[in-house]
Design an enzyme around this catalytic site. Structure first.
Site, PDB file in Angstrom:
ATOM      1  N   LYS A 196     -49.126 -66.713 -26.948  1.00 51.54           N
ATOM      2  CA  LYS A 196     -49.606 -67.004 -25.592  1.00 51.54           C
ATOM      3  C   LYS A 196     -50.842 -66.188 -25.203  1.00 51.54           C
ATOM      4  CE  LYS A 196     -44.999 -66.781 -24.170  1.00 51.54           C
ATOM      5  NZ  LYS A 196     -43.913 -66.762 -23.199  1.00 51.54           N
ATOM      6  N   ASP A 231     -36.219 -65.137 -21.949  1.00 52.84           N
ATOM      7  CA  ASP A 231     -36.063 -65.763 -20.629  1.00 52.84           C
ATOM      8  C   ASP A 231     -34.916 -66.782 -20.585  1.00 52.84           C
ATOM      9  OD1 ASP A 231     -37.481 -67.428 -22.310  1.00 52.84           O
ATOM     10  OD2 ASP A 231     -39.034 -67.932 -20.856  1.00 52.84           O
TER      11      ASP A 231
HETATM   12 MG    MG Z   1     -41.189 -68.160 -17.774  1.00 53.65          MG
END
Ligand code: MG
Ligand code: ADP
Length: 493
Positions: A196, A231
């Site tokens: 990312k 997450d």
């Molecule tokens: Mg997230």
């Protein structure tokens, strides 16, 4: 890597005029010269993206089979099926002050929560969001973790009000870290690589909890990382705190992932793992799934030009980072060979990722007669001028890509449920069972969400699907990490 199914005969007949969907024939009737040449491109796209029930069933079956193969041996399938070391989920009895730290993209969040047990539940929660300066995303590991620890220390200094730490205790935090990690225990894990847009030197190969601990030490901050999670796992924990029937969590945001509650004895590759509950959470890393996906020439071109060709194919068909880009690629084709937007093709339209998934979602919300919002979003994002027919065509393209994405995501969820049910009959089907959903794509794209839910209902049928609740768990991941710090606390509670 991916096997592309030959479309079943029912899909082939889609090409014949008699079986065109009502929307396409409406479009046909109103089509002027400007869009007529683009119409075959749309028809072919809809054909290639079709997700009839047999195809969805095949996806669900393949997902279940890949999960099983990934649990059998490391590298057994596209799905890594990573052990999270989370064996206990929150029950609601947790008490005390806990922190969470969430690093997953361009922002990181710090949060504290005061838990009051079964009766008082969440007494208070506070959080702050800090954006990571661009230069730190490609700096050194120490610089990045010093920045994080310093923001955390400042946040801790503001603690007061209803937040109280019992005497003699250190503060404890959960750490949500959404990059690929080889987890080594509940509170340690080796960073495999940054993704990312991060390229921080010195962290890959190191225990990221140790990196954070050292930085907290340099800040003079006395805090213990009690749980390192991704997450998806944090979302599952956050949702389970409120609802005992939550068994699966799915993230549909920039990327996608899913995790679920698995029995320890169903994990052949880990014969030695002990868990008091007999259960553990498996992080599927399902974005890497590929078996049976209906891919188009646009998907293949996008994949070939990506930083990870041949990888994350499911993620590339269903997640927020890519849906807008696929639409853009179709529009370029329509502009080039179908002159959809006139003779001139603006450079902006030809720029990768110029059209975001929020753009295509906003365009689909335009209910005005002249599709004015569609026109202005198109102009803003890609520089094209569009007449009404062109706008209608664009909305059809957005809908086609969102529909395929949502339906494939739904089939993946059914695949997970199927795998769980095959191992222990009645564990999923026949009683209430909740799938916790989070992520910007799921939250903000109503059509996508509807397609996902419809696919689940189609696959399960009315009886079984009446027990499966697909529920948005807003910000579950923030508080989920704090809750996992509580369940893994070194102190009694
Ligand atoms: Mg997230
Ligand atoms: P992340 O996945 O980076 O942790 P989020 O869960 O907030 O972050 O998801 C952000 C992603 O959600 C964006 O990259 C975008 O693809 C998608 N998204 C955000 N807003 C919308 C929207 N209005 N419609 C559709 N997708 C959206």
């Amino acid at each position: 890597m991916s096997t592309v199914l030959n479309p079943p005969p029912t899909v082939r007949s889609f090409r014949s005029p008699t079986s065109r969907s009502p929307r396409v024939s409406m479009l046909l009737r109103s089509t002027t010269l400007s869009t007529a040449a683009a119409l075959p491109i749309l028809t072919k796209l809809q054909h290639d993206c079709a997700t009839p029930l047999p195809l969805l069933r095949n996806i669900a079956d393949n997902m279940a089979a890949d999960m099983r193969a990934g649990l059998a041996v490391d590298g057994g399938s596209d799905l890594k099926m990573i052990l999270s070391y989370v064996d206990c989920l929150p029950t609601g009895h947790e008490r005390g002050l806990f922190y969470a730290l969430d690093l997953g993209g361009t922002n990181f969040r710090v949060l504290r929560t005061q838990l009051g047990g079964r009766d008082e539940r969440v007494i208070d929660t506070e959080f702050e969001q800090v954006s990571i300066p661009q230069d730190l995303m490609s700096g050194t590991s120490d610089e990045l973790f010093d920045f994080i620890a310093s923001a955390l220390a400042k946040f801790v200094k503001k603690e007061g009000g209803k937040f109280v730490l019992p005497n003699g205790r250190s503060r404890e935090t959960g750490f949500t870290f959404s990059f690929p990690v080889k987890q080594t225990s509940i509170d340690s894990g080796i960073l495999i690589k940054w993704t990312k847009g991060f390229s921080v030197s010195g962290t890959p190969g190191k225990d990221i909890v140790a990196c954070l601990n050292e930085a907290m030490g340099r800040q003079g901050l006395d805090m213990r990382v009690s749980a390192l999670v991704n997450d998806t796992v944090a979302t599952l924990a956050g949702a389970r705190y409120w609802d005992d029937d939550v068994m699966v969590a799915v993230i549909l945001g920039t990327g996608t992932n899913a995790c679920y509650v698995e029995s320890v004895e169903a994990i052949p590759k880990l014969p030695g793992h002990k868990s008091n509950s007999g259960k553990t959470i498996i992080n599927t890393e399902w974005g890497a799934f590929s078996n049976g996906l209906p891919l188009t020439e646009y998907d293949r071109a996008m994949d070939a030009e990506s930083i990870n060709p041949g990888e994350q194919l499911y993620e590339k068909t269903i997640s927020g980072m890519y849906l807008g880009e696929i639409v853009r690629r179709v529009l370029v084709r329509m502009a080039e060979t179908g002159s959809l937007f006139g003779k001139h093709i603006p450079e902006k339209l030809q720029t990768p990722f110029a059209l975001g998934t929020p753009n295509i979602s906003s365009m689909q919300q335009d209910t005005s007669e002249d599709l004015e919002a569609v026109g202005s979003i198109l102009y803003e994002a890609t520089g094209v001028d569009s007449n009404l027919d062109a706008r209608k065509m664009v909305v059809e393209v957005c809908d086609t890509i969102a529909k395929r994405g949502g339906r494939l995501a739904g089939a993946g969820i059914v695949g997970i449920l199927q795998k769980m049910e095959e191992d222990s009959k009645g564990v999923v089907f026949g009683k209430r069972m909740v799938v916790a959903m989070d992520g910007g794509l799921y939250e903000h794209y109503p059509q996508y969400k509807r397609y996902l839910k419809n696919a689940v209902a189609e696959l399960l049928g009315p009886e079984l699907s009446s027990h499966v609740v697909i529920e948005h768990s807003k910000d579950g991941s923030g508080i989920g990490a704090a809750l996992l710090a509580a369940t893994n606390s070194i102190y009694e509670h």
